[in-house]
Design a protein around this motif. Sequence first.
Motif, PDB file in Angstrom:
ATOM      1  N   GLY A 143     -45.823 -65.190 -30.607  1.00  0.00           N
ATOM      2  CA  GLY A 143     -47.237 -65.284 -30.908  1.00  0.00           C
ATOM      3  C   GLY A 143     -47.457 -65.527 -32.389  1.00  0.00           C
ATOM      4  O   GLY A 143     -46.511 -65.744 -33.149  1.00  0.00           O
ATOM      5  N   ARG A 144     -48.691 -65.466 -32.806  1.00  0.00           N
ATOM      6  CA  ARG A 144     -49.059 -65.723 -34.198  1.00  0.00           C
ATOM      7  C   ARG A 144     -48.276 -64.801 -35.149  1.00  0.00           C
ATOM      8  O   ARG A 144     -48.114 -63.618 -34.893  1.00  0.00           O
ATOM      9  N   GLY A 145     -47.783 -65.388 -36.255  1.00  0.00           N
ATOM     10  CA  GLY A 145     -47.020 -64.614 -37.219  1.00  0.00           C
ATOM     11  C   GLY A 145     -45.632 -64.251 -36.742  1.00  0.00           C
ATOM     12  O   GLY A 145     -44.991 -63.353 -37.273  1.00  0.00           O
ATOM     13  N   CYS A 146     -45.140 -64.980 -35.710  1.00  0.00           N
ATOM     14  CA  CYS A 146     -43.815 -64.729 -35.125  1.00  0.00           C
ATOM     15  C   CYS A 146     -43.681 -63.317 -34.553  1.00  0.00           C
ATOM     16  O   CYS A 146     -42.584 -62.749 -34.535  1.00  0.00           O
ATOM     17  N   GLU A 147     -44.788 -62.748 -34.109  1.00  0.00           N
ATOM     18  CA  GLU A 147     -44.705 -61.546 -33.280  1.00  0.00           C
ATOM     19  C   GLU A 147     -44.052 -61.955 -31.963  1.00  0.00           C
ATOM     20  O   GLU A 147     -44.352 -63.030 -31.428  1.00  0.00           O
ATOM     21  N   LYS A 148     -43.130 -61.144 -31.439  1.00  0.00           N
ATOM     22  CA  LYS A 148     -42.372 -61.604 -30.280  1.00  0.00           C
ATOM     23  C   LYS A 148     -42.210 -60.507 -29.233  1.00  0.00           C
ATOM     24  O   LYS A 148     -42.213 -59.316 -29.543  1.00  0.00           O
ATOM     25  N   TRP A 149     -42.058 -60.948 -27.976  1.00  0.00           N
ATOM     26  CA  TRP A 149     -41.903 -60.073 -26.819  1.00  0.00           C
ATOM     27  C   TRP A 149     -40.673 -60.511 -26.019  1.00  0.00           C
ATOM     28  O   TRP A 149     -40.440 -61.717 -25.842  1.00  0.00           O
ATOM     29  N   LEU A 150     -39.889 -59.562 -25.538  1.00  0.00           N
ATOM     30  CA  LEU A 150     -38.821 -59.903 -24.594  1.00  0.00           C
ATOM     31  C   LEU A 150     -39.483 -60.069 -23.225  1.00  0.00           C
ATOM     32  O   LEU A 150     -39.995 -59.103 -22.640  1.00  0.00           O
TER      33      LEU A 150
ATOM     34  N   GLY B  52     -34.601 -56.836 -40.089  1.00  0.00           N
ATOM     35  CA  GLY B  52     -35.802 -56.573 -40.880  1.00  0.00           C
ATOM     36  C   GLY B  52     -37.032 -56.422 -40.015  1.00  0.00           C
ATOM     37  O   GLY B  52     -37.880 -55.555 -40.255  1.00  0.00           O
ATOM     38  N   ARG B  53     -37.130 -57.236 -38.972  1.00  0.00           N
ATOM     39  CA  ARG B  53     -38.292 -57.144 -38.085  1.00  0.00           C
ATOM     40  C   ARG B  53     -38.263 -55.870 -37.246  1.00  0.00           C
ATOM     41  O   ARG B  53     -39.318 -55.338 -36.888  1.00  0.00           O
ATOM     42  N   LEU B  54     -37.078 -55.407 -36.932  1.00  0.00           N
ATOM     43  CA  LEU B  54     -36.991 -54.166 -36.160  1.00  0.00           C
ATOM     44  C   LEU B  54     -37.460 -52.958 -36.962  1.00  0.00           C
ATOM     45  O   LEU B  54     -37.719 -51.894 -36.394  1.00  0.00           O
ATOM     46  N   GLN B  55     -37.553 -53.115 -38.284  1.00  0.00           N
ATOM     47  CA  GLN B  55     -38.050 -52.015 -39.121  1.00  0.00           C
ATOM     48  C   GLN B  55     -39.576 -51.978 -39.171  1.00  0.00           C
ATOM     49  O   GLN B  55     -40.156 -51.022 -39.681  1.00  0.00           O
ATOM     50  N   ILE B  56     -40.226 -53.028 -38.670  1.00  0.00           N
ATOM     51  CA  ILE B  56     -41.690 -53.044 -38.624  1.00  0.00           C
ATOM     52  C   ILE B  56     -42.151 -52.093 -37.520  1.00  0.00           C
ATOM     53  O   ILE B  56     -41.696 -52.192 -36.376  1.00  0.00           O
ATOM     54  N   THR B  57     -43.032 -51.199 -37.841  1.00  0.00           N
ATOM     55  CA  THR B  57     -43.399 -50.131 -36.899  1.00  0.00           C
ATOM     56  C   THR B  57     -44.725 -50.345 -36.186  1.00  0.00           C
ATOM     57  O   THR B  57     -45.042 -49.611 -35.251  1.00  0.00           O
ATOM     58  N   ARG B  58     -45.513 -51.322 -36.632  1.00  0.00           N
ATOM     59  CA  ARG B  58     -46.814 -51.543 -36.007  1.00  0.00           C
ATOM     60  C   ARG B  58     -46.909 -52.965 -35.470  1.00  0.00           C
ATOM     61  O   ARG B  58     -46.467 -53.902 -36.126  1.00  0.00           O
ATOM     62  N   PRO B  59     -47.471 -53.134 -34.272  1.00  0.00           N
ATOM     63  CA  PRO B  59     -47.632 -54.479 -33.728  1.00  0.00           C
ATOM     64  C   PRO B  59     -48.410 -55.378 -34.690  1.00  0.00           C
ATOM     65  O   PRO B  59     -49.336 -54.941 -35.359  1.00  0.00           O
ATOM     66  N   GLY B  60     -47.994 -56.607 -34.757  1.00  0.00           N
ATOM     67  CA  GLY B  60     -48.578 -57.575 -35.669  1.00  0.00           C
ATOM     68  C   GLY B  60     -47.521 -58.594 -36.044  1.00  0.00           C
ATOM     69  O   GLY B  60     -46.496 -58.723 -35.356  1.00  0.00           O
TER      70      GLY B  60
END
Length: 689
Positions: A425-432, A546-554
């Motif tokens: 999604g926007r900003g390379c937010e991703k879902w498995l 690095g992305r796995l360290q992000i704690t809030r959706p976005g």
Amino acid sequence: MSDLAEVLNWRSPELSACLTRGLGTFGVPEPMTLDEWAAKHFYLSKESSYVEQAWEAWPFQRAIMACISNNDIREVDFMKSARVGYTKMLLAAIAYFIEHKRRNQALWQPTDGDSDEFVKTELETMLRDVKVMRKAFPSHMSRNKDNTLLQKKFLGCLLHTRGGKAARSYRRISVDNALLDELDAFDSDIEKEGDPITLAAKRVEGATFPKLVAGSTPGLKGFSLIEARFILADARFQFAIPCPDCGDFHALTWGGKDETHGFKWLDNDPDSVRHLCPHCGSMIDQGQYLAAAPAGRWQNEDASVTIDHAGVFRNASGAVISALRHIAFHVWTAYSPLVTWATLVREFINAHNKAQEGDITSLKTFTNTTLGRTWELDVEKTDSEQLKQRAEPYKLGSVPHGCVRLLAGADTQPNRIEIYVWGYGRGCEKWLIDFRICYGNPDQDEVWADVAEYLFETKFRHASGQELKIHGTAIDSGGHNTHAVYAFCAANAARRVFAVKGRSGKEKHIKDGATKVDIDWRGRIRKHGALLWQVGTNLAKDLIYGRLQITRPGPGYIHFSKELPDEFFKQMAGEIRAERITASGTESRWSAIRKRVEAWDCTVYAVWLETHFELAKKTAKWWDQLEEEVQPSMADLFAEPLSITEPAEPTRAVETQKITAPAKPAAPTQQRGASRFASDSWSNRGFKR
């Protein structure tokens, strides 16, 4: 008598020139430092400079050049950023020691290609444009053994130019000066014979005035050759300027948000940047720095030793002292008059914002090439239990709101092909979104038929009611089934299927180049072979971590479904960044700590696709248009809910069994297309155990 007078008064310009040249070898050159010589003779060629003009040293460059030409100083190291003129100072030093000192020299670049490029673009243009060098180099512009890419013979001295990867490049050379450029790009152990500094230092051991000069932009903390040299020096120097308000000397530093020195700016306004004096707290702009720089000096950590523009060493009381044998300089981009401070702040803000989204590559580049400091990677390992705890109640096979593009990474194993579908999604937010394991020998066509059916025919239902297909796929070509992968990818190139292969170690980018593959999977030469794309795996894994360290959706956040089995999370945490001994020395790489990490590898290939399609660079307008196509403002009011009830156990026990079982499982009872695994006929095929 008249005849005798005519003989005595006879004059011959030719004879006079010959006598001058002959007697000149017995003369003593005028004492002159490199800084003084460059100011008088050096010239910037148009092919290798921003502006073609006579050399005019920047204030911080003068003492460095004076120290390089000081016979009492044996070793000079230069840990630097980009855009500070090191290459030009090195080039001027080579010319100075040729024309003024007539000393034998050797210059090593990281590779043979780097050496050849330096000779062609820097050295030869300098020999052409610096007029005083024409007398020292009679063979200029001529083809003979005295003018080659490896050696140039001058009047009274030689210059050797070599690449530094082979041990033989350091043999049979005896010189006065050993020069190494971009030291951190060298192998740390040259063909198991030692580091490049030690090998180069051996070449000057018998010289009357031995000199070793090394410079580089630093790399990774703990593996940087130039930082190791910097630490070993007798003293380490930074350029300091007098504060316009208090008069005390201080170096330019980046500082930090809570530091009482360094660069400060208001909110996100780069144009407001000022430098905070650590002594009096006054703020100066770049114009004030440029005005104060001519009165600056180099000083060590506690200012107990200083160096002025002429290269004279003094103690804290100002008394002249002897020069140190081994000194090191550190300088970064803020000192350059060619780059505005506001530009540096913009670079940092951009890199920082990307780091907040999990992409640390720009911040690493900023640290190395702008600050001139080593990058210290704060990576140990991912905790599988923590990943499992953040899982969310959405169904596998469904596409949540915000996810608008599907990419698949596939990994080949001797008895199966595993596929993981990631939604972006926007900003390379991703879902498995989903995973599928197609069992069978990848050298057989039947298993690829299952792969094709899943990749090209499967439709995933979006929360809006729309149906999405997989937009692109990257398949690992490593292992025992390389040509089978090439054949499948070549046949489906129009469907955006790519053959990829990991390249760890010296990669420069996640999308690390491509090569044409000309042999098909049966060993026959193909006229139009598949294209093999190289994946910078260390960089891709750094991005994922690095992305796995992000704690809030976005932007940058990674979502997982509660339906995923425990094995998936263990595989996602199955590697750590650790030191490894390689043929070129010790390196920091991602290394597996368990046998199975297919989920992690497939995520890496999805990140390659993300980079290939430049999703991180897409504009807001592009995302707006894609979101309007996939999830229009009016959603499907009759769409079936896509969430699962908490707490929920995985409902697909057969699939859980299959992702954890290393051997051939029992045949599933579902019809083709009903399961995310292979068709009922998979068990009738042969496969390698």
